[in-house]
Write a protein that holds these residues in place. Sequence first.
Motif, mmCIF file in Angstrom:
data_model
loop_
_atom_site.group_PDB
_atom_site.id
_atom_site.type_symbol
_atom_site.label_atom_id
_atom_site.label_comp_id
_atom_site.label_asym_id
_atom_site.label_seq_id
_atom_site.Cartn_x
_atom_site.Cartn_y
_atom_site.Cartn_z
ATOM 1 N N SER A 1 -16.624 -8.909 14.873
ATOM 2 C CA SER A 1 -15.685 -7.790 14.972
ATOM 3 C C SER A 1 -15.658 -6.964 13.680
ATOM 4 C CB SER A 1 -14.294 -8.275 15.358
ATOM 5 O OG SER A 1 -13.895 -9.289 14.495
ATOM 6 N N ILE A 2 -16.022 -7.563 12.555
ATOM 7 C CA ILE A 2 -15.964 -6.828 11.277
ATOM 8 C C ILE A 2 -16.881 -5.599 11.310
ATOM 9 C CG2 ILE A 2 -16.453 -6.980 8.783
ATOM 10 C CD1 ILE A 2 -15.617 -9.963 8.966
ATOM 11 N N LEU A 3 -18.037 -5.746 11.947
ATOM 12 C CA LEU A 3 -18.978 -4.620 12.004
ATOM 13 C C LEU A 3 -19.053 -3.976 13.387
ATOM 14 C CD1 LEU A 3 -21.922 -5.894 9.785
ATOM 15 C CD2 LEU A 3 -20.497 -3.892 9.371
ATOM 16 N N ASN A 4 -18.019 -4.235 14.184
ATOM 17 C CA ASN A 4 -17.977 -3.610 15.501
ATOM 18 C C ASN A 4 -19.220 -3.951 16.328
ATOM 19 O OD1 ASN A 4 -17.206 -2.031 17.589
ATOM 20 N ND2 ASN A 4 -16.912 -0.152 16.384
ATOM 21 N N LEU A 5 -19.597 -5.217 16.303
ATOM 22 C CA LEU A 5 -20.808 -5.646 17.009
ATOM 23 C C LEU A 5 -20.495 -6.379 18.314
ATOM 24 C CD1 LEU A 5 -22.800 -6.954 13.894
ATOM 25 C CD2 LEU A 5 -23.424 -4.995 15.303
ATOM 26 N N LEU A 6 -19.241 -6.291 18.750
ATOM 27 C CA LEU A 6 -18.848 -7.035 19.959
ATOM 28 C C LEU A 6 -19.318 -6.322 21.225
ATOM 29 C CD1 LEU A 6 -15.231 -7.910 18.814
ATOM 30 C CD2 LEU A 6 -17.061 -9.552 19.265
ATOM 31 N N PRO A 7 -19.528 -7.086 22.306
ATOM 32 C CA PRO A 7 -19.936 -6.438 23.557
ATOM 33 C C PRO A 7 -18.822 -5.552 24.125
ATOM 34 C CG PRO A 7 -19.550 -8.790 23.890
ATOM 35 C CD PRO A 7 -19.430 -8.544 22.426
ATOM 36 N N SER A 8 -19.178 -4.749 25.125
ATOM 37 C CA SER A 8 -18.246 -3.711 25.576
ATOM 38 C C SER A 8 -17.038 -4.257 26.340
ATOM 39 C CB SER A 8 -18.989 -2.680 26.429
ATOM 40 O OG SER A 8 -19.601 -3.367 27.492
ATOM 41 N N ASN A 9 -17.066 -5.521 26.800
ATOM 42 C CA ASN A 9 -15.871 -6.047 27.486
ATOM 43 C C ASN A 9 -14.838 -6.607 26.507
ATOM 44 O OD1 ASN A 9 -17.455 -8.312 26.889
ATOM 45 N ND2 ASN A 9 -16.722 -9.483 28.641
ATOM 46 N N ALA A 10 -15.050 -6.381 25.214
ATOM 47 C CA ALA A 10 -14.095 -6.876 24.206
ATOM 48 C C ALA A 10 -12.967 -5.864 23.995
ATOM 49 C CB ALA A 10 -14.817 -7.113 22.886
ATOM 50 N N CYS A 11 -11.716 -6.337 23.962
ATOM 51 C CA CYS A 11 -10.577 -5.483 23.592
ATOM 52 C C CYS A 11 -10.154 -5.909 22.194
ATOM 53 C CB CYS A 11 -9.394 -5.707 24.516
ATOM 54 S SG CYS A 11 -9.793 -5.581 26.231
ATOM 55 N N VAL A 12 -10.192 -4.980 21.272
ATOM 56 C CA VAL A 12 -9.927 -5.313 19.867
ATOM 57 C C VAL A 12 -8.723 -4.532 19.382
ATOM 58 C CG1 VAL A 12 -10.955 -5.393 17.552
ATOM 59 C CG2 VAL A 12 -12.433 -5.556 19.557
ATOM 60 N N SER A 13 -7.800 -5.215 18.669
ATOM 61 C CA SER A 13 -6.727 -4.484 18.001
ATOM 62 C C SER A 13 -6.500 -5.085 16.627
ATOM 63 C CB SER A 13 -5.438 -4.523 18.827
ATOM 64 O OG SER A 13 -4.920 -5.828 18.818
ATOM 65 N N GLY A 14 -5.830 -4.335 15.774
ATOM 66 C CA GLY A 14 -5.603 -4.775 14.397
ATOM 67 C C GLY A 14 -6.346 -3.848 13.445
ATOM 68 N N GLU A 15 -6.492 -4.280 12.211
ATOM 69 C CA GLU A 15 -7.149 -3.438 11.203
ATOM 70 C C GLU A 15 -8.072 -4.291 10.339
ATOM 71 O OE1 GLU A 15 -3.612 -0.312 10.063
ATOM 72 O OE2 GLU A 15 -3.330 -2.440 9.673
ATOM 73 N N ILE A 16 -9.200 -3.725 9.948
ATOM 74 C CA ILE A 16 -10.078 -4.406 8.991
ATOM 75 C C ILE A 16 -10.429 -3.395 7.904
ATOM 76 C CG2 ILE A 16 -12.279 -5.604 8.625
ATOM 77 C CD1 ILE A 16 -12.163 -6.573 11.510
ATOM 78 N N PHE A 17 -9.811 -3.556 6.725
ATOM 79 C CA PHE A 17 -10.003 -2.587 5.658
ATOM 80 C C PHE A 17 -11.133 -2.994 4.719
ATOM 81 C CE2 PHE A 17 -5.639 -1.555 6.847
ATOM 82 C CZ PHE A 17 -5.762 -0.177 6.945
ATOM 83 N N TYR A 18 -11.976 -2.014 4.409
ATOM 84 C CA TYR A 18 -13.042 -2.197 3.409
ATOM 85 C C TYR A 18 -13.209 -0.843 2.739
ATOM 86 C CZ TYR A 18 -17.744 -2.696 1.511
ATOM 87 O OH TYR A 18 -18.835 -2.713 0.672
#
Length: 313
Positions: A53-70
């Motif tokens: 999830s850090i590099l947005n490499l998840l498949p399209s059926n993933a629902c992601v919420s939250g924040e990852i700051f860099y």
Amino acid sequence: MTLDIKIKNLNVSFLTNEGTVQTVDDISLKLEMGKVLGLIGETGSGKSVLGLSILNLLPSNACVSGEIFYKNINLLSLNKKLIRNFRGKDIAFIPQNPGTALNPIMKVGNQIGEGVKISKEIKESKVLNLLQRFLLSPPGKIKNSYPFELSGGMKQRVLASIGIFNNPNWIIADEPTKGLDAIVRQQVYETLHKITSNTDCGMLLITHDLILSKNLCNTIAVMYASDIIEIGKTSEVLENSKHPYTKGLILSQPHKGLKPMYGFAPSLINPPKGCKFYTRCPNKMDICSLKKPDFYKTKDGSKVRCFLFDKSK
Ligand SMILES: Nc1ncnc2c1ncn2[C@@H]1O[C@H](COP(=O)(O)OP(=O)(O)OP(=O)(O)O)[C@@H](O)[C@H]1O
Ligand SMILES: [Mg+2]
């Protein structure tokens, strides 16, 4: 500007025919620049999903919420095109499955440093140097091989070479020693150790290999059924474990007597509402089935999600 990676309230779930699978449950975690954080835990606990999830490499059926700051940017707010600017140079990902991660019809030498704009000669010498570093020899022959000509362990090391080609600030390494024999495992360990100790490069090391994590990590986080349940200094987590799950995990290791843990991890579809380890826990109390424990700080600085460490009780 700090190069830390700060994960805040990350949730990842997958929509499946059986229901919603909650694989990362409200995780907040700081990855400190230049440090190695190990992520351990049983299969299916969500380690790879967290790393991906850090590099947005998840498949399209993933629902992601939250924040990852860099670098003060929320990586989760970037579209697929913008996040590509961070892959490789800033944050490199060494994936878990060497069988599917390489292009089967491209020579491995051309896959290392692919798309990087430097002269052909410099690239060639860097590729040979990396193959040598990861004991892929003779490098001249390996460079001209196709993935099907290499063993799983060799492909794993090609992926590691691709990952570190650009001297990234961060490496996310998912099972970098899986399938390797003891001698090669030691060499991969030494290479990763060299990279992280001689440079400012930080690493998220996802592994089942507790000996590797002991040797390489400053901090260890233990995942169980989509939660982090213990985090602390490597020596504390591995030698003075606090959470009953971590204790069981350590005792189930071959070098600690191979004592299997009772029971199974719960389904991630409608998991129990209290502590997810409740049914397996040798120290369970009534409250554990009713309420999910918070993180409690222990005197040696570990943080543990377990009511045994709630001092108000
Ligand atoms: N694309 C997907 N669709 C549905 N469920 C998924 C998907 N990817 C992962 N999962 C589920 O998410 C959970 C966590 O998977 P993950 O691969 O992160 O586990 P892991 O801790 O890395 O395990 P391992 O140690 O075996 O690599 C598992 O239950 C898995 O079945
Ligand atoms: Mg995994």
